[in-house]
Design an enzyme around this catalytic site. Structure first.
Site, mmCIF file in Angstrom:
data_model
loop_
_atom_site.group_PDB
_atom_site.id
_atom_site.type_symbol
_atom_site.label_atom_id
_atom_site.label_comp_id
_atom_site.label_asym_id
_atom_site.label_seq_id
_atom_site.Cartn_x
_atom_site.Cartn_y
_atom_site.Cartn_z
ATOM 1 N N GLN A 172 -10.414 -2.914 1.812
ATOM 2 C CA GLN A 172 -9.919 -3.618 2.995
ATOM 3 C C GLN A 172 -9.936 -2.753 4.246
ATOM 4 O OE1 GLN A 172 -5.926 -4.302 1.143
ATOM 5 N NE2 GLN A 172 -5.156 -3.954 3.203
ATOM 6 N N LYS B 127 4.668 -10.233 9.098
ATOM 7 C CA LYS B 127 4.118 -9.267 10.043
ATOM 8 C C LYS B 127 2.594 -9.321 10.011
ATOM 9 C CE LYS B 127 3.496 -4.653 11.204
ATOM 10 N NZ LYS B 127 2.564 -3.966 10.337
ATOM 11 N N ASP B 128 2.047 -9.463 8.810
ATOM 12 C CA ASP B 128 0.604 -9.662 8.653
ATOM 13 C C ASP B 128 0.374 -11.171 8.583
ATOM 14 O OD1 ASP B 128 -0.520 -6.727 7.912
ATOM 15 O OD2 ASP B 128 1.485 -7.014 7.129
ATOM 16 N N MET C 172 0.835 -1.201 0.000
ATOM 17 C CA MET C 172 0.000 0.000 0.000
ATOM 18 C C MET C 172 0.871 1.253 0.000
ATOM 19 S SD MET C 172 -3.414 -0.932 2.093
ATOM 20 C CE MET C 172 -2.797 -0.678 3.737
ATOM 21 N N GLY D 69 11.107 -2.822 5.534
ATOM 22 C CA GLY D 69 10.431 -4.119 5.495
ATOM 23 C C GLY D 69 9.956 -4.426 4.080
ATOM 24 N N HIS D 70 9.315 -3.431 3.465
ATOM 25 C CA HIS D 70 8.875 -3.596 2.072
ATOM 26 C C HIS D 70 10.071 -3.869 1.155
ATOM 27 C CE1 HIS D 70 5.496 -0.769 3.474
ATOM 28 N NE2 HIS D 70 4.840 -1.847 3.078
HETATM 29 P P1 AMP Z 1 1.448 -2.990 3.489
HETATM 30 O O1 AMP Z 1 1.996 -1.971 2.543
HETATM 31 O O2 AMP Z 1 1.543 -2.586 4.907
HETATM 32 O O3 AMP Z 1 0.088 -3.484 3.073
HETATM 33 O O4 AMP Z 1 2.405 -4.235 3.384
HETATM 34 C C1 AMP Z 1 2.787 -4.789 2.152
HETATM 35 C C2 AMP Z 1 3.553 -6.058 2.414
HETATM 36 O O5 AMP Z 1 4.690 -5.768 3.220
HETATM 37 C C3 AMP Z 1 2.733 -7.109 3.188
HETATM 38 O O6 AMP Z 1 3.043 -8.401 2.677
HETATM 39 C C4 AMP Z 1 3.235 -6.946 4.594
HETATM 40 O O7 AMP Z 1 3.116 -8.111 5.374
HETATM 41 C C5 AMP Z 1 4.686 -6.611 4.348
HETATM 42 N N1 AMP Z 1 5.278 -5.927 5.493
HETATM 43 C C6 AMP Z 1 4.881 -4.766 6.059
HETATM 44 N N2 AMP Z 1 5.644 -4.459 7.114
HETATM 45 C C7 AMP Z 1 6.544 -5.461 7.235
HETATM 46 C C8 AMP Z 1 7.627 -5.743 8.138
HETATM 47 N N3 AMP Z 1 7.919 -4.929 9.141
HETATM 48 N N4 AMP Z 1 8.326 -6.870 7.945
HETATM 49 C C9 AMP Z 1 8.028 -7.720 6.940
HETATM 50 N N5 AMP Z 1 7.048 -7.510 6.062
HETATM 51 C C10 AMP Z 1 6.313 -6.403 6.196
#
Ligand code: AMP
Length: 281
Positions: A61, A149-150, A30, A36-37
């Site tokens: 969502q 994390k998710d 997103m 992390g990303h």
């Molecule tokens: P998001 O942009 O928050 O929807 O996350 C996109 C992807 O990045 C999802 O697969 C999340 O699980 C992963 N993600 C977000 N934060 C982390 C983190 N701290 N460590 C590992 N993966 C992450």
């Protein structure tokens, strides 16, 4: 790094790569990227010839009253962060491209999407699985990387892929943390300095429970209480849930006699943060 914002163009690119026999790796996000990303992208690179990252704040969502409107967005910042990683295509569809007028099709996974965030965020996983299924049809990846994390999201997506025989390999990537233990999250920008300190209680709670398990504790009630006690040290922390569940099925367990996941969700100020750890007896 090519930026694509239409479904047709993205599908053409994917088809061309597939004709050339190239393996496509995919990281859906997103945006408002953090390390992390970027780790997920680096991981995707090791498993594919071409990497696609999607940046799409998916309205379906978010439950009513959640942070869809104020979710942080900054494409220029995201592009600069991705540049050194070697991402081939950034897919950035508008909401109207993904959900045009008349849109009425949704993907819904059963029991595994019901507890934890499923219970606290009505419709959340229906939105996630719908957008991920659609993105898979657009990006046509061979491999897609998701963060642990998710944790529940990863299990829900694995279930969807298996149940619908989607031809994509799902790779889970460990949680990436700040040096002090805070799990990286786009939502961490919501935190004031004081809140940022109290947000550390999530990872501290997980560490405390891991310590108890290492010392032989197996009773779920004891482990969950210990986590709650740590979280309650924060005046700005409001627990949304703290639960120990079977790490594979997410069913409730009373004793840690198989791998379990300790899953936490808490509001720290306005930010709703999640974290988890897998505990092995
Ligand atoms: P998001 O942009 O928050 O929807 O996350 C996109 C992807 O990045 C999802 O697969 C999340 O699980 C992963 N993600 C977000 N934060 C982390 C983190 N701290 N460590 C590992 N993966 C992450």
């Amino acid at each position: 790094m090519r930026v694509i914002d239409t479904i047709a163009e993205m599908q053409q690119q994917a088809d061309q790569w597939r004709r050339e026999g190239l393996v496509i790796g995919f990281v859906p996000t997103m945006g408002y990227l953090h390390d992390g990303h970027l780790e997920l992208m680096r991981c995707a690179k090791t498993k594919s010839d071409r990497v696609v990252v999607s940046i799409f704040v998916n309205p379906t969502q978010f439950a009513p009253g959640e942070d869809f409107e104020r979710y942080p967005r900054d494409l220029d910042r995201d592009m600069a962060l991705m540049a050194p990683v070697g991402v081939d295509v950034v897919f950035v569809p508008a909401v109207g491209e993904m959900y045009p007028e008349g849109y009425q099709t949704y993907v819904e996974v059963g029991e595994i999407s019901e507890p934890l965030c499923g219970a606290k965020r009505p419709g959340h996983f229906r939105g996630v699985t719908t957008v991920v299924a659609k993105l898979f049809h657009i990006v046509k990846p061979h491999v897609a990387v998701f963060g642990e994390k998710d944790y529940q999201q990863l299990l829900v997506i694995r279930r969807m892929v298996r149940d619908l025989a989607m031809d994509v390999e799902i790779v889970g990537h460990p949680i990436v943390r700040e040096p002090d233990g805070l799990a990286m999250s786009s939502r961490n920008v919501y935190l004031s300095e004081e809140e940022r300190q109290e947000a550390l209680l999530l990872s501290k709670a997980l560490a405390e429970v891991t310590r108890l398990v290492d010392g032989g504790e197996r009773a779920a009630s004891v482990l969950v209480s210990a986590a709650q006690k740590v979280l309650e040290q924060g005046a700005r922390v409001r627990i949304d849930y703290a639960e120990l569940r079977d790490a594979e099925t997410l069913q409730e367990i009373t004793t840690l006699d198989r791998p379990g996941v300790l899953a936490l969700a808490a509001f720290v100020g306005k930010a709703r943060l999640i974290d988890n750890t897998v505990l092995r007896p």
